[in-house]
Each structure stands twice: as C-alpha cells, then as structure tokens.
Design an enzyme around this catalytic site. Structure first.
Site, PDB file in Angstrom:
ATOM      1  N   GLU A  35       5.018  19.686 -32.725  1.00  0.00           N
ATOM      2  CA  GLU A  35       6.088  18.923 -32.089  1.00  0.00           C
ATOM      3  C   GLU A  35       7.085  18.464 -33.151  1.00  0.00           C
ATOM      4  O   GLU A  35       6.695  17.880 -34.163  1.00  0.00           O
ATOM      5  CB  GLU A  35       5.505  17.726 -31.320  1.00  0.00           C
ATOM      6  CG  GLU A  35       6.525  16.752 -30.744  1.00  0.00           C
ATOM      7  CD  GLU A  35       7.620  17.410 -29.884  1.00  0.00           C
ATOM      8  OE1 GLU A  35       7.283  18.102 -28.917  1.00  0.00           O
ATOM      9  OE2 GLU A  35       8.816  17.225 -30.219  1.00  0.00           O
ATOM     10  N   ALA A 119       9.071  24.335 -35.477  1.00  0.00           N
ATOM     11  CA  ALA A 119       8.440  25.658 -35.584  1.00  0.00           C
ATOM     12  C   ALA A 119       9.462  26.766 -35.433  1.00  0.00           C
ATOM     13  O   ALA A 119      10.432  26.627 -34.688  1.00  0.00           O
ATOM     14  CB  ALA A 119       7.383  25.793 -34.493  1.00  0.00           C
ATOM     15  N   GLY A 183      29.257  15.287 -12.903  1.00  0.00           N
ATOM     16  CA  GLY A 183      28.085  16.001 -12.385  1.00  0.00           C
ATOM     17  C   GLY A 183      27.310  15.119 -11.422  1.00  0.00           C
ATOM     18  O   GLY A 183      26.674  14.155 -11.837  1.00  0.00           O
ATOM     19  N   HIS A 444      -1.581   2.703  10.001  1.00  0.00           N
ATOM     20  CA  HIS A 444      -0.465   1.924  10.539  1.00  0.00           C
ATOM     21  C   HIS A 444      -0.439   0.552   9.889  1.00  0.00           C
ATOM     22  O   HIS A 444      -1.499  -0.032   9.692  1.00  0.00           O
ATOM     23  CB  HIS A 444      -0.654   1.766  12.051  1.00  0.00           C
ATOM     24  CG  HIS A 444       0.419   0.950  12.694  1.00  0.00           C
ATOM     25  ND1 HIS A 444       1.697   1.415  12.874  1.00  0.00           N
ATOM     26  CD2 HIS A 444       0.398  -0.319  13.196  1.00  0.00           C
ATOM     27  CE1 HIS A 444       2.420   0.485  13.463  1.00  0.00           C
ATOM     28  NE2 HIS A 444       1.667  -0.581  13.670  1.00  0.00           N
TER      29      HIS A 444
HETATM   30  P1  FAD Z   1      10.266  19.072 -22.757  1.00  0.00           P
HETATM   31  O1  FAD Z   1       9.779  17.874 -22.071  1.00  0.00           O
HETATM   32  O2  FAD Z   1      11.726  19.185 -22.999  1.00  0.00           O
HETATM   33  O3  FAD Z   1       9.480  19.149 -24.132  1.00  0.00           O
HETATM   34  C1  FAD Z   1       9.739  20.128 -25.082  1.00  0.00           C
HETATM   35  C2  FAD Z   1       9.290  19.627 -26.443  1.00  0.00           C
HETATM   36  O4  FAD Z   1       9.381  20.687 -27.377  1.00  0.00           O
HETATM   37  C3  FAD Z   1      10.151  18.497 -26.992  1.00  0.00           C
HETATM   38  O5  FAD Z   1       9.347  17.404 -27.324  1.00  0.00           O
HETATM   39  C4  FAD Z   1      10.821  19.110 -28.225  1.00  0.00           C
HETATM   40  O6  FAD Z   1      11.002  18.171 -29.269  1.00  0.00           O
HETATM   41  C5  FAD Z   1       9.802  20.170 -28.611  1.00  0.00           C
HETATM   42  N1  FAD Z   1      10.390  21.274 -29.381  1.00  0.00           N
HETATM   43  C6  FAD Z   1      11.504  21.995 -29.094  1.00  0.00           C
HETATM   44  N2  FAD Z   1      11.709  22.935 -30.033  1.00  0.00           N
HETATM   45  C7  FAD Z   1      10.700  22.813 -30.929  1.00  0.00           C
HETATM   46  C8  FAD Z   1      10.362  23.505 -32.113  1.00  0.00           C
HETATM   47  N3  FAD Z   1      11.096  24.529 -32.570  1.00  0.00           N
HETATM   48  N4  FAD Z   1       9.257  23.106 -32.787  1.00  0.00           N
HETATM   49  C9  FAD Z   1       8.494  22.083 -32.352  1.00  0.00           C
HETATM   50  N5  FAD Z   1       8.775  21.398 -31.230  1.00  0.00           N
HETATM   51  C10 FAD Z   1       9.851  21.766 -30.522  1.00  0.00           C
HETATM   52  N6  FAD Z   1      11.407  15.860 -14.022  1.00  0.00           N
HETATM   53  C11 FAD Z   1      10.614  15.459 -13.006  1.00  0.00           C
HETATM   54  O7  FAD Z   1       9.726  16.213 -12.599  1.00  0.00           O
HETATM   55  N7  FAD Z   1      10.752  14.220 -12.451  1.00  0.00           N
HETATM   56  C12 FAD Z   1      11.707  13.348 -12.864  1.00  0.00           C
HETATM   57  O8  FAD Z   1      11.803  12.241 -12.333  1.00  0.00           O
HETATM   58  C13 FAD Z   1      12.564  13.752 -13.919  1.00  0.00           C
HETATM   59  N8  FAD Z   1      13.515  12.925 -14.373  1.00  0.00           N
HETATM   60  C14 FAD Z   1      14.290  13.315 -15.434  1.00  0.00           C
HETATM   61  C15 FAD Z   1      15.256  12.430 -15.895  1.00  0.00           C
HETATM   62  C16 FAD Z   1      16.062  12.785 -16.955  1.00  0.00           C
HETATM   63  C17 FAD Z   1      17.102  11.812 -17.455  1.00  0.00           C
HETATM   64  C18 FAD Z   1      15.872  14.042 -17.592  1.00  0.00           C
HETATM   65  C19 FAD Z   1      16.703  14.430 -18.782  1.00  0.00           C
HETATM   66  C20 FAD Z   1      14.927  14.928 -17.136  1.00  0.00           C
HETATM   67  C21 FAD Z   1      14.126  14.580 -16.045  1.00  0.00           C
HETATM   68  N9  FAD Z   1      13.163  15.446 -15.528  1.00  0.00           N
HETATM   69  C22 FAD Z   1      12.379  15.045 -14.480  1.00  0.00           C
HETATM   70  C23 FAD Z   1      12.954  16.789 -16.088  1.00  0.00           C
HETATM   71  C24 FAD Z   1      11.745  16.793 -17.050  1.00  0.00           C
HETATM   72  O9  FAD Z   1      11.980  15.879 -18.096  1.00  0.00           O
HETATM   73  C25 FAD Z   1      11.525  18.184 -17.588  1.00  0.00           C
HETATM   74  O10 FAD Z   1      11.391  19.100 -16.525  1.00  0.00           O
HETATM   75  C26 FAD Z   1      10.274  18.253 -18.451  1.00  0.00           C
HETATM   76  O11 FAD Z   1      10.348  17.362 -19.522  1.00  0.00           O
HETATM   77  C27 FAD Z   1      10.063  19.671 -18.973  1.00  0.00           C
HETATM   78  O12 FAD Z   1       8.924  19.720 -19.766  1.00  0.00           O
HETATM   79  P2  FAD Z   1       8.758  20.795 -20.926  1.00  0.00           P
HETATM   80  O13 FAD Z   1       7.385  20.583 -21.460  1.00  0.00           O
HETATM   81  O14 FAD Z   1       9.140  22.126 -20.443  1.00  0.00           O
HETATM   82  O15 FAD Z   1       9.852  20.413 -22.015  1.00  0.00           O
HETATM   83  P1  NAD Z   2      21.783  19.229 -11.882  1.00  0.00           P
HETATM   84  O1  NAD Z   2      21.782  20.691 -11.883  1.00  0.00           O
HETATM   85  O2  NAD Z   2      20.862  18.495 -10.992  1.00  0.00           O
HETATM   86  O3  NAD Z   2      23.238  18.692 -11.516  1.00  0.00           O
HETATM   87  C1  NAD Z   2      24.358  19.073 -12.227  1.00  0.00           C
HETATM   88  C2  NAD Z   2      25.558  18.855 -11.325  1.00  0.00           C
HETATM   89  O4  NAD Z   2      26.722  18.984 -12.115  1.00  0.00           O
HETATM   90  C3  NAD Z   2      25.649  19.862 -10.197  1.00  0.00           C
HETATM   91  O5  NAD Z   2      25.856  19.183  -8.984  1.00  0.00           O
HETATM   92  C4  NAD Z   2      26.841  20.725 -10.594  1.00  0.00           C
HETATM   93  O6  NAD Z   2      27.550  21.221  -9.489  1.00  0.00           O
HETATM   94  C5  NAD Z   2      27.674  19.735 -11.387  1.00  0.00           C
HETATM   95  N1  NAD Z   2      28.573  20.326 -12.376  1.00  0.00           N
HETATM   96  C6  NAD Z   2      28.336  21.369 -13.200  1.00  0.00           C
HETATM   97  N2  NAD Z   2      29.390  21.565 -14.017  1.00  0.00           N
HETATM   98  C7  NAD Z   2      30.312  20.610 -13.708  1.00  0.00           C
HETATM   99  C8  NAD Z   2      31.593  20.266 -14.206  1.00  0.00           C
HETATM  100  N3  NAD Z   2      32.138  20.957 -15.208  1.00  0.00           N
HETATM  101  N4  NAD Z   2      32.247  19.224 -13.649  1.00  0.00           N
HETATM  102  C9  NAD Z   2      31.687  18.516 -12.641  1.00  0.00           C
HETATM  103  N5  NAD Z   2      30.458  18.800 -12.125  1.00  0.00           N
HETATM  104  C10 NAD Z   2      29.795  19.820 -12.665  1.00  0.00           C
HETATM  105  O7  NAD Z   2      21.608  18.811 -13.426  1.00  0.00           O
HETATM  106  P2  NAD Z   2      21.269  17.417 -14.101  1.00  0.00           P
HETATM  107  O8  NAD Z   2      21.552  16.302 -13.182  1.00  0.00           O
HETATM  108  O9  NAD Z   2      21.935  17.452 -15.430  1.00  0.00           O
HETATM  109  O10 NAD Z   2      19.717  17.531 -14.315  1.00  0.00           O
HETATM  110  C11 NAD Z   2      19.166  18.611 -15.079  1.00  0.00           C
HETATM  111  C12 NAD Z   2      17.798  18.982 -14.598  1.00  0.00           C
HETATM  112  O11 NAD Z   2      16.880  17.943 -14.901  1.00  0.00           O
HETATM  113  C13 NAD Z   2      17.726  19.185 -13.092  1.00  0.00           C
HETATM  114  O12 NAD Z   2      17.942  20.526 -12.758  1.00  0.00           O
HETATM  115  C14 NAD Z   2      16.342  18.758 -12.748  1.00  0.00           C
HETATM  116  O13 NAD Z   2      15.518  19.907 -12.697  1.00  0.00           O
HETATM  117  C15 NAD Z   2      15.909  17.860 -13.881  1.00  0.00           C
HETATM  118  N6  NAD Z   2      15.814  16.470 -13.372  1.00  0.00           N
HETATM  119  C16 NAD Z   2      14.931  16.191 -12.388  1.00  0.00           C
HETATM  120  C17 NAD Z   2      14.843  14.908 -11.897  1.00  0.00           C
HETATM  121  C18 NAD Z   2      13.855  14.611 -10.823  1.00  0.00           C
HETATM  122  O14 NAD Z   2      12.962  15.411 -10.619  1.00  0.00           O
HETATM  123  N7  NAD Z   2      13.954  13.488 -10.147  1.00  0.00           N
HETATM  124  C19 NAD Z   2      15.662  13.909 -12.380  1.00  0.00           C
HETATM  125  C20 NAD Z   2      16.560  14.229 -13.366  1.00  0.00           C
HETATM  126  C21 NAD Z   2      16.623  15.515 -13.864  1.00  0.00           C
END
Ligand code: FAD
Ligand code: NAD
Length: 465
Positions: A35, A119, A183, A444
């Site tokens: 990581e 990595a 967005g 309920h």
């Molecule tokens: P990541 O969580 O991105 O983890 C990848 C890891 O790899 C990181 O720690 C990074 O540092 C490490 N890494 C990258 N390159 C290297 C390298 N070369 N060497 C070593 N380590 C490396 N999803 C939900 O299901 N529910 C939610 O409510 C939700 N809310 C979200 C809110 C926000 C604001 C954001 C940004 C995302 C949210 N998501 C949510 C999406 C969710 O965070 C991701 O789908 C999830 O983290 C993906 O997991 P992952 O293991 O694929 O990657």
């Molecule tokens: P998103 O794909 O949900 O939304 C991006 C939005 O930006 C879309 O509605 C798109 O039409 C709009 N958009 C794209 N280009 C634009 C532009 N130039 N100007 C204006 N609007 C534009 O992406 P996100 O909100 O950045 O989230 C990224 C990913 O993270 C999601 O796809 C989701 O899988 C994950 N996520 C999940 C949760 C959850 O599970 N509750 C919460 C947060 C994030």
C-alpha cells in the site's frame, strides 16, 4: 535490494485488496499486500466512511436548525445550533483512524505481510516497491491489481485553490458560503446536500439533462424536490467553462446556450473517477484494457495468467462492496477453489436525502432485456413507520417477470432506505418470487413493510393502499 517471495501479492489495500489479502491469509496462502498511502483505500480514508460521517453531521445540524426555527410539526424547539466544523472533521478523522487500525489488525491476524510503498511491475511475476528504506523486489506466483480510482480532473478547472475534489471537500474546516458543485452524480449530490444543510448556498451544474442520470425520474423526483426545499439550485444540461477571470466563481454555459457566472468560494468537481494505473509500469505486462480500465473475465482474471484485477481499476460499478466481493472471490480462486462471478445483483445506494437503493433491473432495463413485467410500487405515505419518522416521501418498487413472478429488480427512495438494501439484495440473490416476498412476515411498524406491500401490489392485492 531486499527480495521477498510469496504465493500471492496484492497491490493496493482498499476494500478490494485488503479483503482479498485477509481471505487469502485465512486460507493459509502466503500473502503480501503493498500500500502506497493508508490502509483502507479511498473508501475508508476519503470516500464511503468520511462522507457518511459528514452527511450524518449535516443531518443532525439540519434537525437542530429546524427545531430552532420552530419548523417541526411536533412542537420541538431548541436554541440556534452552532457547529464547529473543525471538531466534526476531527471526529470523522478519529473514526477513519480507528478503522485504519482495525484493517491493520485484521491483516496481521490473517498473517498477511504489509509492505508500505509504491509498487510497479518489472514483469508478470515481479514487482518492485519503493519503500522508505529503499526498493524491495517481490516475486509472486499470483498478483492482484487493486489500485482503485482517483477523481477525474477537468483540464480547464484543475484541482487547487478554490477548486476541490471530494477529498478536499471532506477536509474543509469551514463551511463555504457559496459552493458550486460540478457534476450531479453520487458524490456531488451526497456532499452538495450535506453542505446545503450546513448552510452553504449550493449550485449544482450537471451536464446531462437530469441529476443522477443512472436512476430513473421516479426515483430521482423526491431528491430534486428536497434539493429545491434546501435552496439548492440545480442547473441541468449545463457546461462548466472555467473559472471567472477574477477567480471568484465559475463560468458556465446554461442549457439554452447562454453564458453565466456563478459566484463561488469553493468549486467542488465531482465528474467521475478514473482508474489508478499510472506508475504501475503496466507497459511491462500484456493486459487487455477496456478504455482506461483493466479488462477482466468472470474470475477477475486479466489477459495474463496469474494476474488478476479487482475493484475500481476494473470499471463500473465503482462500489466498495463490489470490490470486496471480487477480492474474496479471487483469494479463493488462488487457493484452488472453484469460484466465478455468479452474483445476480449488486445493490447501489445513493446517500442523498432521501436515499435511493437499487438492486437488479429497473423497469426500463427489464423491458429492454425483453421481459414482460409485473411492477408493484408502495408509497411510504401509506407506511406507519415512515409517517412516525416524519419521512413520508418515496416508495418501494418491485419489478418482476410476468408469469414466473421472479423478482428481477427492487428499487426504493426514501429516508433511511439504505438499510433495506440487505433485504432487497438477499431477495434477488436467492431468486425470490413475488409470492416469497409477499409471504414473508415483516415486523410492524417498519419501513420494510413497504417491501411485501409492493410485491402484493404487483400481485394485485396490496393491503394498505
Ligand atoms: P481503492 O479504495 O481506491 O484502494 C486502492 C488502494 O490502492 C489505495 O489505497 C491506493 O493508495 C493503493 N495504490 C494505488 N496504486 C498503488 C501502487 N502503485 N502501489 C501500492 N498501492 C497503490 N462506494 C460505496 O460502495 N459506498 C459509498 O457510500 C461510497 N461513497 C464514496 C464516497 C466518496 C467521496 C468516494 C470518493 C467514493 C465512494 N465510494 C463508495 C466508492 C468506493 O470508495 C470505491 O468503490 C472503493 O474504494 C474501491 O475500492 P478499491 O479497493 O478498488 O480501490
Ligand atoms: P458519477 O458518475 O456518479 O457522477 C458524475 C456526474 O458528473 C454525472 O452525472 C455526469 O453526467 C456529470 N458530469 C460529467 N462531466 C461533467 C461536466 N464536464 N460538467 C458537468 N457535469 C459533468 O461520479 P462521482 O459522483 O464523481 O462518483 C464517482 C464514483 O464513485 C461513482 O461512479 C460511484 O461508483 C462511486 N461513489 C459511490 C457512492 C455510493 O455508493 N453511495 C458515493 C460516492 C461515490
């Protein structure tokens, strides 16, 4: 250069990677996880957990503000609330820290070796990690790429100064007076709603003709209504053009082709996430790509034998629970167990106000797939628990195949419906029919009662509407 050999090397300790490593350790596989930042990945450090913590803070603040304004229908009054956002952020950081420690402890318990550093591939069996104490070479029989995703940056609106990503938004220690969100997807609306509740004047600029384009208008309707009630201006069909010349706002082109300047203290750009593949030296491998994402098969295998990819780096849906399920599966495959991706559905939840849950096919998707449908919808306005929680907006909808009555999809919008995702997911995974759901006694008074009622509605005999 230090040399390590192992059976399984996992790159990235997000929810995909760390779950894969824990399961592999449990199965007795000699496992190393690398990581480059903090254990837990985007989800734990800058995603799911911190965003839900700040959404909770905003909800509590809004409730207190409603009481202070004498706006509750049940006569609650309170003094004007004050929020120390610095303390809220410190509380959120404390939760993240506890969970970071938890992940480290779980990895240790599973006897997984943790290597901190970045990595990169030397070849299909060898990875070099730049650590604080110098480079380490790791030779592995199987390698899992779980490097996740990062926010997409708009070239004409680069991150920095007042232009922030979700990571920046989750670290703000002051509520911006005017927040423009570019967005109107998951992140933009979850965080935009939270900041509106905390008192920011929020404007959402969405390029498509509706917010949350993934969901149908019936599901997003209650969200739009609530955003309006919160004073959020939503501009759909609008294009961000760049910062204003003075840097005090955003220039946009509105749906009718006119240019407009939106004053802003902060501009939150949430236009999607991109896979993290840079710096991995993927050019030393022969992988098939799917656009910028790594292409995988039903066992998460890439085009190279012994190299797997899981989670956000493999594309949509970019959800933590999908990454975890893939990670668990790949660990079992490496252990020689007969596994393949056989899931019928992955619940998606949008933690807006109200929340949206969707598992399986929507009515439109089911129609496009050629199914004859029976659809039942039950409104929370007829659900006692929703009424007593003062949250009557929304409904549960069940989409079933006519004839077999097999449930193909379940959606809901409403306050607190995220927790219904467990029941919905189980029903889809177990291949439930409308009768199975209608025939299950639901306690309920609960929001869950709307679920069998929706199934009964599809069968033509809902009891409470
Ligand atoms: P990541 O969580 O991105 O983890 C990848 C890891 O790899 C990181 O720690 C990074 O540092 C490490 N890494 C990258 N390159 C290297 C390298 N070369 N060497 C070593 N380590 C490396 N999803 C939900 O299901 N529910 C939610 O409510 C939700 N809310 C979200 C809110 C926000 C604001 C954001 C940004 C995302 C949210 N998501 C949510 C999406 C969710 O965070 C991701 O789908 C999830 O983290 C993906 O997991 P992952 O293991 O694929 O990657
Ligand atoms: P998103 O794909 O949900 O939304 C991006 C939005 O930006 C879309 O509605 C798109 O039409 C709009 N958009 C794209 N280009 C634009 C532009 N130039 N100007 C204006 N609007 C534009 O992406 P996100 O909100 O950045 O989230 C990224 C990913 O993270 C999601 O796809 C989701 O899988 C994950 N996520 C999940 C949760 C959850 O599970 N509750 C919460 C947060 C994030």
């Amino acid at each position: 250069m230090t040399e390590i050999t192992c059976k399984l090397l996992v790159i990235g300790a997000g929810p995909g990677g760390y779950v894969c490593a824990i399961r592999a350790g449990q199965l007795g596989i000699d496992t190393v996880i690398v990581e480059s930042t903090k254990l837990g990945g985007s989800c734990l450090n800058v995603g799911c957990i911190p965003s839900k913590a700040m959404i909770h803070v905003a909800e509590e603040f809004e409730k207190a503000a409603e009481a202070a304004a004498g706006k509750t229908p049940f006569g609650l009054t309170a003094a004007e609330p004050k929020l120390d956002l610095k303390q809220a952020v410190a509380w959120k950081d404390g939760i993240v820290q506890r969970l970071n420690n938890g992940v480290a402890a779980l990895l240790r318990k599973a006897k997984v070796k943790i290597v901190h550093g970045k990595a990169r591939f030397r070849d299909g069996k060898t990875v070099v990690v730049e650590t604080e104490t110098g480079p380490k070479t790791i030779q592995a029989e199987a390698i899992v790429i779980a490097t996740g995703s990062a926010p997409v940056e708009l070239p004409f609106l680069p991150f920095g100064g007042s232009v922030i990503s979700s990571t920046g938004a989750l670290a703000l220690t002051e509520v911006p007076k005017r927040l423009v969100v570019v967005g109107g997807g998951y992140i933009g609306l979850e965080l935009g709603t939270a900041f509106a509740k905390l008192g920011a004047k929020v404007t959402v600029v969405e390029a498509q003709d509706k917010i949350l384009p993934l969901y149908d208008a019936e599901l997003t309707g209650p969200i739009s209504k609530r955003l309006t009630a919160l004073g959020v201006e939503v501009l759909t069909g609008a294009k961000a053009l760049g910062p204003t010349p003075k840097g005090d706002g955003l220039r946009i082109e509105t749906a009718d082709g006119k240019e407009r300047s939106l004053p802003a203290d902060k501009i939150l750009v949430t236009v999607g996430r991109k896979p993290v593949t840079e710096g991995l030296s993927l050019e030393n491998l022969v992988l098939d790509m799917d656009g910028r994402f790594i292409r995988i098969g039903e066992r998460c295998e890439t085009a190279m034998r012994g190299i797997y990819a899981i989670g956000d780096v493999t594309g949509e849906p970019m959800l933590a629970h999908r990454a975890m399920a893939q990670g668990e599966m790949v660990a079992e495959i490496v252990a020689g167990l007969p596994r393949a991706w056989d899931k019928r559905g992955i619940a998606a939840i949008c933690f807006t106000d109200p929340e949206i849950v969707s598992v399986g096919l929507s009515p439109d998707e089911a129609k496009r797939a050629g199914h004859e449908l029976k659809i039942g919808q039950f409104p929370f306005a007829a659900n006692g628990r929703a009424m007593t929680r003062h949250g009557e907006a929304g409904f549960v909808r069940v989409v079933a195949q006519a004839g077999s009555e097999l449930v193909l999809g379940i959606q809901a919008v409403g306050q607190g419906v995220s927790e219904l995702s467990a029941a919905f997911g189980l029903a889809i995974e177990m291949g439930a029919t409308l009768q199975d759901i209608a025939g299950t006694i639901h306690a309920h008074p609960t929001l869950g009662e709307a679920f069998p009622e929706a199934a009964m509605k599809a069968l033509g005999h809902a009891l409470h509407i």
